[in-house]
Design a protein around this motif. Structure first.
Motif, PDB file in Angstrom:
ATOM      1  N   TYR A   3      62.443  66.612 -13.683  1.00 34.89           N
ATOM      2  CA  TYR A   3      62.181  65.429 -12.870  1.00 34.89           C
ATOM      3  C   TYR A   3      62.118  65.822 -11.405  1.00 34.89           C
ATOM      4  O   TYR A   3      62.653  66.866 -10.999  1.00 34.89           O
ATOM      5  N   VAL A   4      61.498  64.974 -10.607  1.00 34.86           N
ATOM      6  CA  VAL A   4      61.581  65.132  -9.154  1.00 34.86           C
ATOM      7  C   VAL A   4      63.051  65.043  -8.765  1.00 34.86           C
ATOM      8  O   VAL A   4      63.794  64.184  -9.254  1.00 34.86           O
ATOM      9  N   ASP A   5      63.482  65.927  -7.890  1.00 36.69           N
ATOM     10  CA  ASP A   5      64.872  65.892  -7.427  1.00 36.69           C
ATOM     11  C   ASP A   5      65.045  64.713  -6.466  1.00 36.69           C
ATOM     12  O   ASP A   5      64.392  64.649  -5.425  1.00 36.69           O
ATOM     13  N   PHE A  48      63.940  61.921  -2.033  1.00 35.22           N
ATOM     14  CA  PHE A  48      63.023  61.983  -3.168  1.00 35.22           C
ATOM     15  C   PHE A  48      62.152  63.195  -2.925  1.00 35.22           C
ATOM     16  O   PHE A  48      61.214  63.152  -2.121  1.00 35.22           O
ATOM     17  N   GLY A  49      62.493  64.307  -3.584  1.00 33.17           N
ATOM     18  CA  GLY A  49      61.854  65.566  -3.234  1.00 33.17           C
ATOM     19  C   GLY A  49      62.222  65.933  -1.812  1.00 33.17           C
ATOM     20  O   GLY A  49      63.393  65.963  -1.441  1.00 33.17           O
ATOM     21  N   GLY A  97      62.631  52.870 -12.646  1.00 34.79           N
ATOM     22  CA  GLY A  97      63.064  53.670 -13.794  1.00 34.79           C
ATOM     23  C   GLY A  97      62.302  54.956 -13.989  1.00 34.79           C
ATOM     24  O   GLY A  97      62.496  55.640 -14.999  1.00 34.79           O
ATOM     25  N   GLY A  98      61.456  55.317 -13.032  1.00 33.25           N
ATOM     26  CA  GLY A  98      60.693  56.543 -13.157  1.00 33.25           C
ATOM     27  C   GLY A  98      61.468  57.765 -12.694  1.00 33.25           C
ATOM     28  O   GLY A  98      62.449  57.647 -11.955  1.00 33.25           O
ATOM     29  N   TYR A 203      73.504  57.945  -7.505  1.00 31.35           N
ATOM     30  CA  TYR A 203      72.603  58.051  -8.652  1.00 31.35           C
ATOM     31  C   TYR A 203      71.603  59.176  -8.458  1.00 31.35           C
ATOM     32  O   TYR A 203      71.197  59.493  -7.334  1.00 31.35           O
ATOM     33  N   GLY A 204      71.180  59.757  -9.586  1.00 32.48           N
ATOM     34  CA  GLY A 204      70.154  60.782  -9.588  1.00 32.48           C
ATOM     35  C   GLY A 204      69.370  60.734 -10.878  1.00 32.48           C
ATOM     36  O   GLY A 204      69.558  59.814 -11.694  1.00 32.48           O
TER      37      GLY A 204
END
Length: 211
Positions: A3-5, A48-49, A97-98, A203-204
């Motif tokens: 997933y994107v970090d 986000f990234g 939720g992505g 959250y992550g």
């Protein structure tokens, strides 16, 4: 899958139509049959990234006709008007939720939503003191939430209670408060002295980030 970090860390407050404690936290049915309420989070540290999300605030008004897990919910998101278009896109992915496991908080709640109203971009005033069980947020003339300690009905003194969920997906531990809230938006509601909660959220992509 990779997933994107990303991460969102900061104080979060919420209140709903249930009695203090909220039966939903114990796999019970909502006090009044339906579930409706408000929530807000300030992102003290977030990314986000390579894109930073620090300082932004997000909120939501929601309603389910019955227990949350039975679905049929309607939600409207509120995003800080200071967010840039790229930050809005990142927040929309996260909150929708992505880029996260299906067992994480935003994905779980998202799976119960039948109607998502268009987001509102506005100035969000926010304050929270988790230890004191006080918090508030206001979004212009649309949403308002105030949290204060529950009061002992005999002595009037502040009553302290916590909910501890070792395997919780929204929080592991939260302070319980008394919430009064109003929504004048598309999901209208007004509640006084109902269940409220405050916690320091993190959250992550894989759910709660434990300290």
């Amino acid at each position: 899958m990779p997933y994107v970090d990303w991460a969102m860390k900061g104080p979060k407050i919420a209140a709903c139509s249930c009695d203090y404690g909220c039966p939903c936290e114990f796999n019970g049915k909502p006090t009044e049959g339906l579930c409706e309420g408000l929530e807000c989070m300030r992102i003290d540290e977030g990314w986000f990234g390579d894109l930073r999300l620090d300082g932004l605030k997000v909120a939501a008004a929601y309603r389910w006709p019955g227990p949350v897990h039975e679905g049929g919910g309607v939600v409207q998101g509120f995003i800080d008007c200071d967010a840039t278009p790229t930050q809005v896109e990142a927040l929309s992915i996260i909150l929708g939720g992505g880029e996260q496991e299906p067992t994480t908080v935003f994905n779980i709640y998202g799976s119960t939503i039948a109607e998502e109203l268009p987001p509102v971009f506005a100035s969000i005033d926010f304050g929270s003191d988790v230890e004191a069980r006080t918090g508030w947020f206001r979004i212009e003339d649309q949403l308002a939430l105030e949290l204060e300690p529950i009061r002992n009905p005999v002595t009037g003194l502040a009553h302290r209670a916590r909910i501890v969920l070792p395997d919780g997906f929204e929080f592991r531990e939260a302070e319980v408060a008394s919430g009064t809230f109003t929504s004048n938006g598309e999901i209208g509601m007004h509640r006084q002295s109902r269940y409220g909660a405050l916690w320091n959220a993190a959250y992550g992509p894989y759910g709660i980030i434990d300290a």
